[in-house]
Design a protein around this motif. Structure first.
Motif, PDB file in Angstrom:
ATOM      1  N   LEU A  13       0.755  -1.041   0.060  1.00  0.00           N
ATOM      2  CA  LEU A  13       0.227  -0.001   0.021  1.00  0.00           C
ATOM      3  C   LEU A  13       0.829   1.344   0.055  1.00  0.00           C
ATOM      4  O   LEU A  13       1.817   1.422   0.820  1.00  0.00           O
ATOM      5  CB  LEU A  13      -0.948   0.017   1.339  1.00  0.00           C
ATOM      6  N   GLU A  14       0.638   2.030  -0.946  1.00  0.00           N
ATOM      7  CA  GLU A  14       1.388   3.310  -1.076  1.00  0.00           C
ATOM      8  C   GLU A  14       0.625   4.309  -0.257  1.00  0.00           C
ATOM      9  O   GLU A  14      -0.802   4.516  -0.467  1.00  0.00           O
ATOM     10  CB  GLU A  14       1.524   3.982  -2.316  1.00  0.00           C
ATOM     11  N   MET A  15       1.293   5.267   0.488  1.00  0.00           N
ATOM     12  CA  MET A  15       0.544   6.180   1.343  1.00  0.00           C
ATOM     13  C   MET A  15       1.541   7.382   1.564  1.00  0.00           C
ATOM     14  O   MET A  15       2.478   7.475   1.208  1.00  0.00           O
ATOM     15  CB  MET A  15       0.153   5.793   2.726  1.00  0.00           C
ATOM     16  N   GLU A  16       0.847   8.387   2.284  1.00  0.00           N
ATOM     17  CA  GLU A  16       1.688   9.684   2.524  1.00  0.00           C
ATOM     18  C   GLU A  16       2.634   9.174   3.523  1.00  0.00           C
ATOM     19  O   GLU A  16       2.939   7.905   4.254  1.00  0.00           O
ATOM     20  CB  GLU A  16       1.009  10.597   3.093  1.00  0.00           C
ATOM     21  N   GLN A  17       3.821  10.126   3.686  1.00  0.00           N
ATOM     22  CA  GLN A  17       4.898   9.761   4.590  1.00  0.00           C
ATOM     23  C   GLN A  17       4.387   9.547   6.133  1.00  0.00           C
ATOM     24  O   GLN A  17       3.664  10.382   6.440  1.00  0.00           O
ATOM     25  CB  GLN A  17       5.981  10.964   4.411  1.00  0.00           C
ATOM     26  N   ILE A  18       4.909   8.614   6.685  1.00  0.00           N
ATOM     27  CA  ILE A  18       4.560   8.403   8.048  1.00  0.00           C
ATOM     28  C   ILE A  18       5.410   9.210   9.098  1.00  0.00           C
ATOM     29  O   ILE A  18       6.555   9.455   8.636  1.00  0.00           O
ATOM     30  CB  ILE A  18       4.803   6.770   8.436  1.00  0.00           C
ATOM     31  N   VAL A  19       5.091   9.798   9.875  1.00  0.00           N
ATOM     32  CA  VAL A  19       5.426  10.581  10.938  1.00  0.00           C
ATOM     33  C   VAL A  19       5.369  10.061  12.167  1.00  0.00           C
ATOM     34  O   VAL A  19       4.393   9.255  12.590  1.00  0.00           O
ATOM     35  CB  VAL A  19       4.943  12.111  10.811  1.00  0.00           C
ATOM     36  N   PRO A  20       6.590  10.557  12.960  1.00  0.00           N
ATOM     37  CA  PRO A  20       6.563  10.274  14.485  1.00  0.00           C
ATOM     38  C   PRO A  20       5.287  10.368  15.279  1.00  0.00           C
ATOM     39  O   PRO A  20       4.562  11.392  15.325  1.00  0.00           O
ATOM     40  CB  PRO A  20       7.475  10.816  15.072  1.00  0.00           C
ATOM     41  N   HIS A  62       6.072   4.810  13.210  1.00  0.00           N
ATOM     42  CA  HIS A  62       5.474   3.458  12.915  1.00  0.00           C
ATOM     43  C   HIS A  62       4.148   3.224  12.108  1.00  0.00           C
ATOM     44  O   HIS A  62       3.469   4.261  11.869  1.00  0.00           O
ATOM     45  CB  HIS A  62       5.190   2.859  14.399  1.00  0.00           C
ATOM     46  N   ALA A  63       3.820   2.254  11.891  1.00  0.00           N
ATOM     47  CA  ALA A  63       2.534   1.760  11.069  1.00  0.00           C
ATOM     48  C   ALA A  63       1.789   0.842  12.120  1.00  0.00           C
ATOM     49  O   ALA A  63       2.342   0.212  13.092  1.00  0.00           O
ATOM     50  CB  ALA A  63       2.989   1.198   9.817  1.00  0.00           C
ATOM     51  N   HIS A  64       0.602   0.658  11.684  1.00  0.00           N
ATOM     52  CA  HIS A  64      -0.116  -0.400  12.246  1.00  0.00           C
ATOM     53  C   HIS A  64      -0.751  -1.253  11.165  1.00  0.00           C
ATOM     54  O   HIS A  64      -1.201  -0.802  10.194  1.00  0.00           O
ATOM     55  CB  HIS A  64      -1.580   0.210  13.068  1.00  0.00           C
ATOM     56  N   LEU A  65      -0.761  -2.360  11.282  1.00  0.00           N
ATOM     57  CA  LEU A  65      -1.387  -3.427  10.402  1.00  0.00           C
ATOM     58  C   LEU A  65      -2.277  -4.666  10.973  1.00  0.00           C
ATOM     59  O   LEU A  65      -1.900  -4.958  12.180  1.00  0.00           O
ATOM     60  CB  LEU A  65      -0.392  -4.411   9.664  1.00  0.00           C
ATOM     61  N   ALA A  66      -3.392  -5.043  10.521  1.00  0.00           N
ATOM     62  CA  ALA A  66      -4.117  -6.011  11.269  1.00  0.00           C
ATOM     63  C   ALA A  66      -4.639  -6.973  10.247  1.00  0.00           C
ATOM     64  O   ALA A  66      -4.975  -6.572   9.060  1.00  0.00           O
ATOM     65  CB  ALA A  66      -5.416  -5.084  11.947  1.00  0.00           C
ATOM     66  N   TYR A  67      -4.769  -8.098  10.606  1.00  0.00           N
ATOM     67  CA  TYR A  67      -5.427  -9.306  10.036  1.00  0.00           C
ATOM     68  C   TYR A  67      -6.785  -9.585  10.807  1.00  0.00           C
ATOM     69  O   TYR A  67      -6.480  -9.796  11.995  1.00  0.00           O
ATOM     70  CB  TYR A  67      -4.743 -10.540   9.821  1.00  0.00           C
ATOM     71  N   ASP A  68      -7.770  -9.470  10.500  1.00  0.00           N
ATOM     72  CA  ASP A  68      -9.214  -9.564  11.333  1.00  0.00           C
ATOM     73  C   ASP A  68     -10.272 -10.341  10.772  1.00  0.00           C
ATOM     74  O   ASP A  68     -11.398  -9.986  11.212  1.00  0.00           O
ATOM     75  CB  ASP A  68      -9.549  -8.205  11.793  1.00  0.00           C
ATOM     76  N   ARG A  70       2.641  -3.740  14.948  1.00  0.00           N
ATOM     77  CA  ARG A  70       2.944  -2.292  14.858  1.00  0.00           C
ATOM     78  C   ARG A  70       4.480  -2.188  14.785  1.00  0.00           C
ATOM     79  O   ARG A  70       5.323  -1.943  15.781  1.00  0.00           O
ATOM     80  CB  ARG A  70       2.580  -1.847  16.268  1.00  0.00           C
ATOM     81  N   PRO A  71       4.834  -2.197  13.561  1.00  0.00           N
ATOM     82  CA  PRO A  71       6.216  -2.247  13.251  1.00  0.00           C
ATOM     83  C   PRO A  71       6.933  -0.511  13.588  1.00  0.00           C
ATOM     84  O   PRO A  71       6.417   0.225  12.944  1.00  0.00           O
ATOM     85  CB  PRO A  71       6.439  -2.509  11.945  1.00  0.00           C
ATOM     86  N   VAL A  72       7.997  -0.507  14.257  1.00  0.00           N
ATOM     87  CA  VAL A  72       8.567   0.656  14.509  1.00  0.00           C
ATOM     88  C   VAL A  72       9.694   0.994  13.252  1.00  0.00           C
ATOM     89  O   VAL A  72      10.390   0.153  13.189  1.00  0.00           O
ATOM     90  CB  VAL A  72       9.048   1.047  15.899  1.00  0.00           C
ATOM     91  N   MET A  73       9.726   2.181  12.836  1.00  0.00           N
ATOM     92  CA  MET A  73      10.844   2.556  11.747  1.00  0.00           C
ATOM     93  C   MET A  73      12.036   3.070  12.295  1.00  0.00           C
ATOM     94  O   MET A  73      11.857   3.689  13.161  1.00  0.00           O
ATOM     95  CB  MET A  73      10.187   3.371  10.655  1.00  0.00           C
ATOM     96  N   PRO A  74      13.180   2.631  11.950  1.00  0.00           N
ATOM     97  CA  PRO A  74      14.483   2.890  12.588  1.00  0.00           C
ATOM     98  C   PRO A  74      14.604   4.761  12.331  1.00  0.00           C
ATOM     99  O   PRO A  74      15.020   5.261  13.336  1.00  0.00           O
ATOM    100  CB  PRO A  74      15.263   2.583  11.942  1.00  0.00           C
ATOM    101  N   SER A  75      13.984   5.297  11.357  1.00  0.00           N
ATOM    102  CA  SER A  75      13.971   6.495  11.107  1.00  0.00           C
ATOM    103  C   SER A  75      12.786   7.196  10.525  1.00  0.00           C
ATOM    104  O   SER A  75      12.080   6.621   9.792  1.00  0.00           O
ATOM    105  CB  SER A  75      15.164   6.753  10.299  1.00  0.00           C
ATOM    106  N   ALA A  76      12.488   8.609  10.850  1.00  0.00           N
ATOM    107  CA  ALA A  76      11.424   9.019  10.119  1.00  0.00           C
ATOM    108  C   ALA A  76      11.638   9.440   8.902  1.00  0.00           C
ATOM    109  O   ALA A  76      10.671   9.728   8.093  1.00  0.00           O
ATOM    110  CB  ALA A  76      10.986  10.415  11.166  1.00  0.00           C
ATOM    111  N   SER A  77      12.650   9.448   8.432  1.00  0.00           N
ATOM    112  CA  SER A  77      12.974   9.641   6.868  1.00  0.00           C
ATOM    113  C   SER A  77      12.835   8.358   5.933  1.00  0.00           C
ATOM    114  O   SER A  77      12.980   8.575   4.816  1.00  0.00           O
ATOM    115  CB  SER A  77      14.314  10.181   6.644  1.00  0.00           C
ATOM    116  N   ASP A  78      12.723   7.166   6.621  1.00  0.00           N
ATOM    117  CA  ASP A  78      12.504   5.799   5.924  1.00  0.00           C
ATOM    118  C   ASP A  78      11.313   6.116   5.186  1.00  0.00           C
ATOM    119  O   ASP A  78      10.217   6.862   5.400  1.00  0.00           O
ATOM    120  CB  ASP A  78      12.167   4.892   6.662  1.00  0.00           C
ATOM    121  N   THR A  79      11.239   5.516   3.914  1.00  0.00           N
ATOM    122  CA  THR A  79      10.342   5.613   3.085  1.00  0.00           C
ATOM    123  C   THR A  79       9.487   4.191   2.770  1.00  0.00           C
ATOM    124  O   THR A  79       8.660   4.218   1.928  1.00  0.00           O
ATOM    125  CB  THR A  79      10.831   6.045   1.462  1.00  0.00           C
ATOM    126  N   SER A  80       9.769   3.193   3.632  1.00  0.00           N
ATOM    127  CA  SER A  80       8.999   2.062   3.387  1.00  0.00           C
ATOM    128  C   SER A  80       9.237   1.203   4.779  1.00  0.00           C
ATOM    129  O   SER A  80       9.978   1.457   5.720  1.00  0.00           O
ATOM    130  CB  SER A  80       9.344   1.188   2.436  1.00  0.00           C
TER     131      SER A  80
END
Length: 160
Positions: A111-118, A124-130, A140-150
């Motif tokens: 899924l492409e979306m706008e830049q994730i911000v802290p 981080h992002a949230h994902l669910a299977y329900d 809830r994967p946390v990104m190493p940096s706010a500048s990551d693009t994926s």
């Protein structure tokens, strides 16, 4: 020092035993490799049941992953994964930051979306299977940096 005695019979017996052991190792290793994914703490925050299927939620940031079946690791096709995050459009509660996608042939999703911000100091992002076929999982994967693009998050689902 005497040289060991090898003949055709001892060679075949040794090779057969080694081969049998080699065949058993990957089977046991694979069975252990496909243990069900456990829900992450905080993964369900701001979850919205029934988020609509979307083609994209913006530009420039990609959430990717794959979905496999626990036990045998078979890829799961047409599985619905919900994704949401705080982005440049607003917080996790912003409707434009919530959407669902279906997995493809090999169990992959993107899924492409706008830049994730802290949010709370961490990008981080949230994902669910329900859905009903497998046990619910929130990630809830946390990104190493706010500048990551994926960010990548994989699911291994256990039957419900």
């Amino acid at each position: 020092m005497t040289a060991p005695f090898y003949n055709r019979r001892s060679f075949l017996i040794t090779a057969g035993l080694a081969g049998a052991g080699a065949l058993q190792w990957p089977i046991g290793a694979l069975a252990q490799a496909y243990q069900p994914t456990q829900t992450m703490r905080g993964g369900a925050n701001n979850y919205r049941p029934g988020a609509p299927l979307v083609d994209k939620l913006g530009n420039g940031f990609f959430v990717r992953g794959k979905v496999l079946r626990a036990g045998d690791g078979a890829p799961l096709r047409n599985v619905r994964i919900q994704i949401w995050a705080a982005t440049t459009l607003g917080g996790e509660r912003e409707p434009r930051n919530h959407g669902s996608v279906l997995t493809g042939e090999g169990g992959q999703f993107e899924l492409e979306m706008e830049q994730i911000v802290p949010n709370f100091g961490q990008p981080h992002a949230h994902l669910a299977y329900d859905d009903a076929d497998f046990k619910t999982v929130f990630l809830r994967p946390v990104m190493p940096s706010a500048s990551d693009t994926s960010v990548t998050a994989d699911f291994v689902l256990a039957p419900a």
